[in-house]
Write an enzyme that holds these catalytic residues in place. Structure first.
Site, PDB file in Angstrom:
ATOM      1  CB  THR A  72     114.217  54.420 106.338  1.00  0.00           C
ATOM      2  OG1 THR A  72     113.083  53.615 106.673  1.00  0.00           O
ATOM      3  CG2 THR A  72     114.980  53.747 105.215  1.00  0.00           C
ATOM      4  CB  THR A 239     117.859  73.562 103.106  1.00  0.00           C
ATOM      5  OG1 THR A 239     118.729  74.197 102.149  1.00  0.00           O
ATOM      6  CG2 THR A 239     117.208  74.625 103.972  1.00  0.00           C
ATOM      7  CB  CYS A 327     108.414  49.376 106.893  1.00  0.00           C
ATOM      8  SG  CYS A 327     108.159  50.191 108.485  1.00  0.00           S
TER       9      CYS A 327
END
Length: 387
Positions: A72, A239, A327
């Site tokens: 997505t 990160t 989804c």
């Protein structure tokens, strides 16, 4: 009898090889890849090696592989990132996509429109062919990005991405393809098909959830949607998940290596399942059967049965399937894919069986038997209620 999992298009179990590759980075091995000390350097090396493995498997250069948090996000980055490039030049963004795209793409088009841009939606025939007249018109308008998925997640249709990529290249149009359901099912290489942007996610190929990539061909400009760090060369700050990247690299490598033989195996199992059900019920419809399909998806239209009730009844009998894409947080809603392909009402009784590593001959026969019994029971119940 063990439960039968036939929802691999929704997600797949983590395969042992991937778990083993990730395991050191889930415990003793750790470090921020941006840190200069030995822990950071070791993490940075693992991240670089994962990027190189993925690039090799896809026919890309390592610098063209960007780690993201899933399909997505990758789809959003491709569409909205290209729209932002136009906006940064002071131009009105123009984006386009097929009507059967994943909601991450279609809702990105909606967002671009809501922010003052232009969006074009290209109809798709049940064969998987895009409307030629609309496609020609869209290409002539030179949108900032055209998004056409390689394999549809609901019906398994293979869209003609190589042909569209060649035409987009000739028209100087940036092409994005969502290859989430394609990788490991059909050949996918960016050195053979000139797509500019390509989306892959780990949990569809027995890799880690929340790990994905966006391939960005060299020279393709994108504006990042997030700010706050220089990671992933500034395109996706934050990160990096080293364990996820390592696991994703293992999953992609194995998926590409195993694709030829696994595709043949799955196609035979899918065809067998469909044959057993069609022999029992002659009024079933194989959605997407008019065109080329990836081997792992069988989407069946079943008259006289409520799709949600069928999915729930099959689950009670130990067979896990879906009524379409998984989804939307399990929400029951009409399939935009089936509506786009077949018109309104086509999605009211469709069930998707999606196969994978957990599928074999015995499970397919058992699943067909259970499905037949459940369909007959639900039809009898519906008949008694209507009568």
């Amino acid at each position: 009898m063990d439960a039968i999992y036939l929802d691999h298009a929704a997600t797949t179990p983590l395969r042992p090889e991937v778990r083993d590759a990730m395991d050191p980075w889930m415990g003793q091995a750790f470090g921020n890849p941006s840190s200069a000390h030995r822990f950071g350097r070791r993490a940075a090396t693992a991240l670089a090696e994962a990027r190189e493995r993925i690039a090799a498997a896809l026919g890309a250069h390592p610098g063209e592989v960007y780690f993201v948090r899933g399909g997505t996000e990758s789809d959003n980055m491709a569409v909205r990132g290209r729209a932002a490039v136009a906006r940064g030049r002071g131009e009105r963004p123009r984006v386009a996509a097929s009507t059967v795209e994943h909601s991450a793409v279609l809702e990105s088009l909606d967002r671009v429109e809501a922010e003052g841009g232009l969006a074009h939606r290209i109809p798709v025939a049940p064969t998987g062919a895009l409307d030629e007249d609309v496609l020609d018109e869209v290409l002539s308008l030179r949108p900032d990005v055209l998004s056409v998925m390689w394999v549809n997640n609901e019906v398994g249709l293979v869209l003609p991405v190589p042909e569209i990529a060649a035409r987009a290249r000739q028209a100087d149009v940036t092409l994005h393809t969502d290859a989430v359901q394609a990788l490991g099912k059909i050949p996918v290489r960016v050195d053979q098909t000139p797509v500019d942007l390509l989306t892959v996610t780990g949990h569809k190929i027995y890799g880690p959830g929340g790990a994905g990539i966006l391939f960005v061909r060299e020279g393709t400009e994108l504006v990042p949607g997030l700010v706050g760090g220089g990671q992933e060369r500034g395109l996706r700050p934050g990160t990096e998940d080293v364990a996820g990247a390592v696991g994703l690299a293992e999953a992609i490598t194995l998926a590409v290596e195993e694709q030829p033989r696994e595709s043949l195996r799955l196609a035979a199992l899918r065809d067998g399942l469909e044959s057993l059900l069609l022999e029992r019920f002659g009024d079933l419809t194989v959605h997407g059967g008019e065109g080329a399909r990836a081997p792992h998806v069988a989407n069946l239209g079943i008259p006289g049965v409520d799709a949600t009730a069928l999915v729930q009844a099959l689950d009670m009998e130990g067979v896990a399937v879906s009524s379409g894409s998984a989804c939307h947080s399990g929400a029951a809603k009409a399939s935009h894919v089936l509506t786009a392909l077949y018109g309104p009402g086509a999605s009211q009784a469709s069930v998707r069986f999606s196969l994978g590593h957990l599928s074999d001959d015995d499970r397919m026969r058992r699943a067909a038997g259970v499905a037949s019994e459940v369909i007959e029971r639900l039809r009898e119940l519906a008949g008694s209620i209507s009568g």
